[in-house]
Design a protein around this motif. Structure first.
Motif, short mmCIF file in Angstrom:
data_model
loop_
_atom_site.label_atom_id
_atom_site.label_comp_id
_atom_site.label_asym_id
_atom_site.label_seq_id
_atom_site.Cartn_x
_atom_site.Cartn_y
_atom_site.Cartn_z
N ALA A 49 0.82 -1.20 0.00
CA ALA A 49 0.00 0.00 0.00
C ALA A 49 0.86 1.26 0.00
CB ALA A 49 -0.91 0.00 1.22
N ALA A 81 2.20 2.31 -3.44
CA ALA A 81 1.27 2.69 -4.50
C ALA A 81 1.03 4.20 -4.47
CB ALA A 81 -0.05 1.95 -4.33
N LEU A 93 -4.45 7.66 -7.25
CA LEU A 93 -5.06 7.20 -8.50
C LEU A 93 -5.38 8.34 -9.44
CD1 LEU A 93 -7.49 4.72 -6.86
CD2 LEU A 93 -5.83 4.09 -8.58
N SER A 135 -8.03 12.35 -14.11
CA SER A 135 -9.49 12.30 -14.02
C SER A 135 -9.99 12.96 -12.74
CB SER A 135 -9.99 10.88 -14.11
OG SER A 135 -9.39 10.12 -13.13
N ILE A 139 -12.96 15.95 -12.53
CA ILE A 139 -14.09 16.06 -11.60
C ILE A 139 -14.04 17.42 -10.88
CG2 ILE A 139 -15.17 15.09 -9.53
CD1 ILE A 139 -14.17 12.34 -10.43
N ASP A 190 -12.51 7.26 -2.91
CA ASP A 190 -12.53 7.30 -4.38
C ASP A 190 -13.50 8.34 -4.95
OD1 ASP A 190 -11.30 6.34 -6.70
OD2 ASP A 190 -12.97 5.01 -7.14
N ILE A 209 -13.52 8.29 -8.88
CA ILE A 209 -12.44 8.78 -9.73
C ILE A 209 -12.03 7.72 -10.73
CG2 ILE A 209 -10.07 9.64 -9.71
CD1 ILE A 209 -10.69 10.72 -6.90
N PHE A 247 -5.77 4.48 4.38
CA PHE A 247 -4.33 4.61 4.35
C PHE A 247 -3.86 4.70 2.91
CE2 PHE A 247 -5.49 2.29 8.15
CZ PHE A 247 -4.82 3.00 9.14
N HIS A 248 -3.33 5.85 2.53
CA HIS A 248 -2.75 6.04 1.19
C HIS A 248 -3.72 5.67 0.08
CE1 HIS A 248 0.68 5.48 3.92
NE2 HIS A 248 1.22 6.43 3.18
N ASP A 249 -4.98 5.88 0.24
CA ASP A 249 -5.96 5.58 -0.80
C ASP A 249 -5.98 4.11 -1.22
OD1 ASP A 249 -7.03 8.00 -0.98
OD2 ASP A 249 -5.89 8.66 -2.74
N THR A 250 -5.17 3.29 -0.61
CA THR A 250 -5.12 1.91 -1.09
C THR A 250 -5.67 0.92 -0.08
OG1 THR A 250 -2.88 1.77 -0.27
CG2 THR A 250 -3.14 2.28 -2.60
N LEU A 251 -5.74 1.31 1.16
CA LEU A 251 -6.23 0.38 2.18
C LEU A 251 -7.28 1.10 3.02
CD1 LEU A 251 -5.81 -2.41 3.52
CD2 LEU A 251 -4.24 -1.27 5.09
N ARG A 252 -8.45 0.50 3.10
CA ARG A 252 -9.50 1.13 3.87
C ARG A 252 -10.11 0.13 4.85
NH1 ARG A 252 -11.91 3.12 -1.12
NH2 ARG A 252 -13.71 1.83 -0.65
N PHE A 253 -10.39 0.61 6.03
CA PHE A 253 -11.10 -0.21 7.01
C PHE A 253 -12.39 0.50 7.38
CE2 PHE A 253 -6.70 -1.46 7.72
CZ PHE A 253 -6.81 -2.84 7.80
N MET A 292 -12.56 -4.63 5.20
CA MET A 292 -11.28 -4.14 4.72
C MET A 292 -11.29 -4.15 3.21
SD MET A 292 -7.65 -5.94 4.60
CE MET A 292 -8.16 -6.50 3.00
N TRP A 303 -8.68 -3.43 0.10
CA TRP A 303 -7.31 -3.11 -0.31
C TRP A 303 -7.30 -3.00 -1.83
CZ3 TRP A 303 -4.04 -6.66 -3.08
CH2 TRP A 303 -2.78 -6.11 -3.38
N ARG A 304 -6.69 -1.94 -2.33
CA ARG A 304 -6.69 -1.73 -3.76
C ARG A 304 -5.28 -1.45 -4.22
NH1 ARG A 304 -10.47 2.89 -5.98
NH2 ARG A 304 -8.99 4.04 -4.73
N ASP A 305 -4.85 -2.18 -5.21
CA ASP A 305 -3.52 -2.02 -5.76
C ASP A 305 -3.68 -1.31 -7.10
OD1 ASP A 305 -0.97 -2.27 -6.71
OD2 ASP A 305 -1.22 -4.35 -7.31
N ALA A 306 -3.51 0.02 -7.10
CA ALA A 306 -3.76 0.85 -8.28
C ALA A 306 -5.07 0.39 -8.92
CB ALA A 306 -2.60 0.79 -9.24
N GLU A 307 -5.05 0.05 -10.20
CA GLU A 307 -6.30 -0.40 -10.80
C GLU A 307 -6.25 -1.87 -11.19
OE1 GLU A 307 -8.32 1.96 -13.49
OE2 GLU A 307 -8.12 3.72 -12.22
#
Lengths: 192, 656
Positions: free
Chosen positions: A23, A26, A29, A33, A37, A155, B30, B228-234, B273, B275-279
């Motif tokens: 995390a 990364a 995003l 875009s 918005i 997001d 987004i 956390f850093h737009d990539t991990l959410r709880f 939870m 978790w997102r790794d970019a797209e």
């Protein structure tokens, strides 16, 4: 702490550590875009906020959105989204970008991009006596002198609005805009 | 669990974001904007999303009420505390073929095989959106998502920062108070806590002597969101609801109406939870626990009626779901699995006899779905299935195939074939209820009719064929049309058989539940949304539906499964009259339901909203303006139904 609690806590920590590693590396995003918005919001501000007539030099003066930034990340998508648009009152919308606040005198909206966040005190001084909508995109912007702040969470892009600051700048917010925004107040150490 | 709009894909419409309304802008993700996608436009399913602003604009005060704004949803107020809603038929007192999720939490009662709507009624101030899917969603959501899915989603804690207080007073529904505080614990962590109380009556008062409000309700809870850093959410969330309500029953033996009193407590806790790794990929893990404690009592008859709404039993659920999404070039893969452990415990009484009033059940499932781009930007094929194990019906395969064709960026055609099942509820496997009685005479024995479940009822199945068309000639105008043909097999029915009881001598007719009839449902739904200017908006919905059982031998309890208003339509509009004053109105028409003795009705609501300052909002409104009262749900053998009354209300909201 019961045994169940300990197991739960251990699992949570393990989970978090395992997943934080990728995390951290990364990046945010889609900045492009995201600005499209934000540009659409800026366009909506021209409809849902009322500027006093004195904010415009002439009756047919364009509506100028200034972008204060130290790179070109924000102004390009904003300009491309808003090119050819007019306000509800028929004014042509113009997007101007600059590295210093002093170059943006006379703008109705000044968007202070992330790269220029440190310039807020200078900008506040510059636009103190003007009906300029100061818009930012950094944490605490609307609590420390700005009027509107873009917040990216989950997001989506949300708005924080400081109604006192809007009042002070002579800007009238419409209820429809306020109702979709989080309302914030000045922090005690806010710039004046 | 994923939302339908996220799951079934989003389009590639070249979208002018500046044409979106403020509430749409606040809802567009987004990542969707990066694909120039208009949410839902290319979803190969009949999906309607109701954003919270749209719901509040028309003055709806509960989640169930708000569903009236979606096409093809038949909402009926049954009594003070209870609602029913049906999609494409099966609009009986129990929403048996609809799956309802509240923040990912399934509120379908396995004991009564119906939706516990009370659990869905989160405060509208906290509501983010309601997603309504018409048609089966079992390939992802499993059994019981037969005719549709309703997903109620609350705002994340970041969107509810600050303080909010609202007071709503109405002639019929009484007083509703709501208070919320939202704050920040650290850079990553936001929270809210809230409390809502209401004293409502919804016009249901068969006992003029009772002066107390008919439903008293307190809801409270909190939600914490960490990012956390737009990539991990709880997300951590807990809610508690307690209700006390009056209700009514008719004793089948004497046809006497009785006043009943019910109480219902429900507690839930959820952790999620993402978790997102970019797209390229994302992973969602969700676990929740909920606990219910429900009781209904009355002088004469108790248990069943409250139970029909899933609020008369004790029970608890533990549920774990994992979903992983992976983008692989031209393919988009989603797979996951889940486990659910349920315990149900029903108070027994003289009227309801259960062989197993207490039981536990486990469910396991796996699902996979692949979204394949066949012709880039034009043709997509979605294949998916769930494999689910349920203790009463064993393993079930619940596949779907969906095709999306986008000839131009402004037009989408889609078609789908899906299989779905409904698993029999605890009651349907296990119960004996006296249902009707005829007194004896000197020349004949008294007759009693019992509703009997002998444990042999199996799953009811559906093969659904659907097709749809969406057209956006202009960013501010969209048209959505869906048609469907539902082929149901082995739906529940009742089979009579007679025997004589000797003490006292009675002729007993056992109406036994069995998989007795096939049926066909078909129809069409349409909706139009048009926003000619920033100050004016229109929306209209229309639906025409048929549901025909193969057998004509239906008895009351199952006949209501097939009772539906064939035609429904609605028109709504909102406009800014003068600065900061908005007027809105909505007209709903619902056809008669002959089987239930419900006459057709028009419902007209209007609301005036004034926002003098950013912090303040005032609403004045009228509901059901056209008639002093009408029935939305018919009286059936053991239940007395409510009448919706004309209602006036005023509401104040203050943010500080």
């Amino acid at each position: 702490m019961t045994r169940l609690h300990r197991i739960f806590a251990a699992l949570t920590v393990a989970f978090t550590l395992a997943l934080l590693a990728p995390a951290v590396s990364a990046t945010s995003l889609n900045p492009f875009s995201e600005y499209k918005i934000k540009a659409a919001y800026l366009y909506n501000f021209t409809k849902f906020i009322e500027w006093p007539p004195a904010a415009f030099a002439q009756n047919d003066a364009p509506f100028v959105i200034g972008v204060l930034e130290h790179d070109a990340a924000a102004s390009q998508p904003i300009a491309s989204t808003l090119s050819g648009k007019t306000t509800a009152g028929g004014r042509r919308i113009e997007v101007r970008s600059a590295r210093a606040a002093s170059e943006l005198a006379g703008c109705q909206i000044v968007f202070i991009a992330r790269s220029a966040a440190a310039d807020l005190p200078v900008a506040l001084e510059q636009f103190r006596a003007q009906s300029t909508l100061l818009v930012g995109e950094t944490t605490g912007f609307a609590q420390s002198g700005g009027v509107v702040n873009f917040v990216v969470a989950n997001d989506v892009v949300r708005l924080e609005i400081n109604p006192q600051r809007a009042n002070r700048a002579g800007l009238r917010l419409s209820g429809a805009l306020a109702s979709v925004a989080l309302l914030v107040r000045d922090r005690e150490d806010a710039h004046d | 669990m994923a939302l339908a709009s996220r799951l079934w894909g989003q389009g590639v419409l070249p979208l002018d974001l500046t044409e979106l309304s403020l509430d749409e802008l606040g809802a567009i993700s987004i990542s969707a904007a990066s694909k120039h996608a208009q949410p839902l436009f290319e979803t190969p399913a009949a999906v309607t999303v109701l954003l919270s602003d749209e719901i509040r604009r028309y003055g709806y005060s509960t989640v169930a009420d708000a569903l009236r704004a979606a096409p093809g949803v038949n909402v009926t107020a049954v009594d003070n505390a209870h609602w029913s809603a049906g999609v494409r038929g099966f609009n009986g007192i129990t929403s048996t073929k609809l799956l309802v999720l509240v923040d990912g939490r399934n509120i379908y009662s396995p004991m009564y095989g119906s939706v516990a709507w009370a659990k869905a009624n989160i405060p509208l101030e906290d509501l983010d959106r309601i997603e309504v899917v018409r048609g089966p969603g079992s390939s992802v959501w499993g059994a019981n998502a037969v005719n549709g899915i309703v997903s109620v989603v609350s705002k994340d804690a970041h969107a509810t920062q600050g303080n909010l207080v609202s007071v709503r007073e109405s002639v019929v529904e009484g007083l509703q108070l709501y208070a919320r505080h939202g704050g920040q614990l650290n850079d990553h962590t936001f929270y809210r806590v809230y409390l809502r109380t209401s004293d409502t009556s919804r016009g249901f008062d068969p006992w003029p002597d009772t002066t107390e409000p008919n439903l008293r309700e307190i809801t409270t809870g909190f939600r914490v969101d960490q990012s956390f850093h737009d990539t991990l959410r709880f997300t951590w969330q807990a809610d508690y609801l307690v209700q006390h309500y009056d209700t009514g029953y008719v004793d089948p033996a004497t046809t006497t109406a009785y006043h009943g009193v019910g109480s219902f407590h429900t507690f839930s806790a959820i952790g999620r939870m993402v978790w997102r790794d970019a797209e390229a990929q994302d992973l969602t893990v969700q676990a929740y626990f909920d606990y219910d404690d429900g009781n209904v009592s009355s002088a004469g008859y108790r248990g069943l009626s409250g139970g029909a709404f899933g609020t008369a039993e004790d029970g608890r659920n533990f549920d774990l779901d994992v979903t992983h999404h992976l983008a692989l070039g031209s393919q988009d893969l989603i797979w996951g699995g889940g486990f659910r452990n349920t315990l149900v415990d029903v108070d027994e009484n003289a009227q309801i006899q259960l062989r197993r009033p207490r039981f536990t059940q486990n469910r396991y499932n796996l699902f996979v779905q692949d979204d394949i781009s066949v012709v880039e930007k034009q043709l997509r094929l979605t294949l998916g299935s769930k494999l689910e194990r349920h203790h009463t019906v064993g393993w079930q395969l619940l596949p779907t195939a969906r095709l999306t064709y986008t000839p131009t960026p402004h037009q989408t055609f889609w078609a789908a074939v899906s299989r779905s099942v409904r698993s029999p509820s605890g009651v349907e496997r296990d119960v004996r209820i006296p249902f009707a009685a005829i007194p004896g005479s000197p020349t004949s024995l008294p007759v009693r009719v019992d509703l009997v479940a002998d444990g042999t009822l199996n799953e009811e199945t559906l093969i659904a064929y659907e097709a749809g068309w969406r057209w956006a000639p202009h960013p501010r105008l969209t048209v959505d049309v869906t048609g469907y043909d539902n082929d149901y097999d082995r739906l529940r029915n009742l089979r009579p058989s007679y025997h004589v009881e000797t003490n006292p001598p009675t002729l007993v007719n056992d109406l036994t539940l069995y998989n007795g009839t096939d049926a066909r449902g078909y129809g069409a739904e349409a909706s139009v949304q048009w926003r000619p200017s920033d100050r004016l908006r229109f929306a209209a919905t229309y639906s025409l539906e048929y549901l025909k059982p193969e057998t004509s031998q239906l008895y009351a309890a199952t006949a209501q499964d097939f009772a539906l208003p064939k035609k429904m339509w609605s028109v709504r509009s909102a406009f800014e009259v003068v600065r900061d004053v908005e007027a809105s109105c909505v007209l709903n028409y619902v056809d008669s339901v002959e089987e239930l003795g419900v006459r057709s009705y028009y419902r007209f609501d209007a609301q005036l909203t004034w926002r003098p300052k950013p912090e303040w909002e005032f609403n004045l409104g009228v509901q059901n303006a056209f008639d002093s009262k009408h029935e939305e749900f018919g009286a059936i053998s053991v239940y007395t139904a409510a009448e919706a009354q004309r209602n006036y209300y005023a509401r104040v909201q203050w943010r500080f």
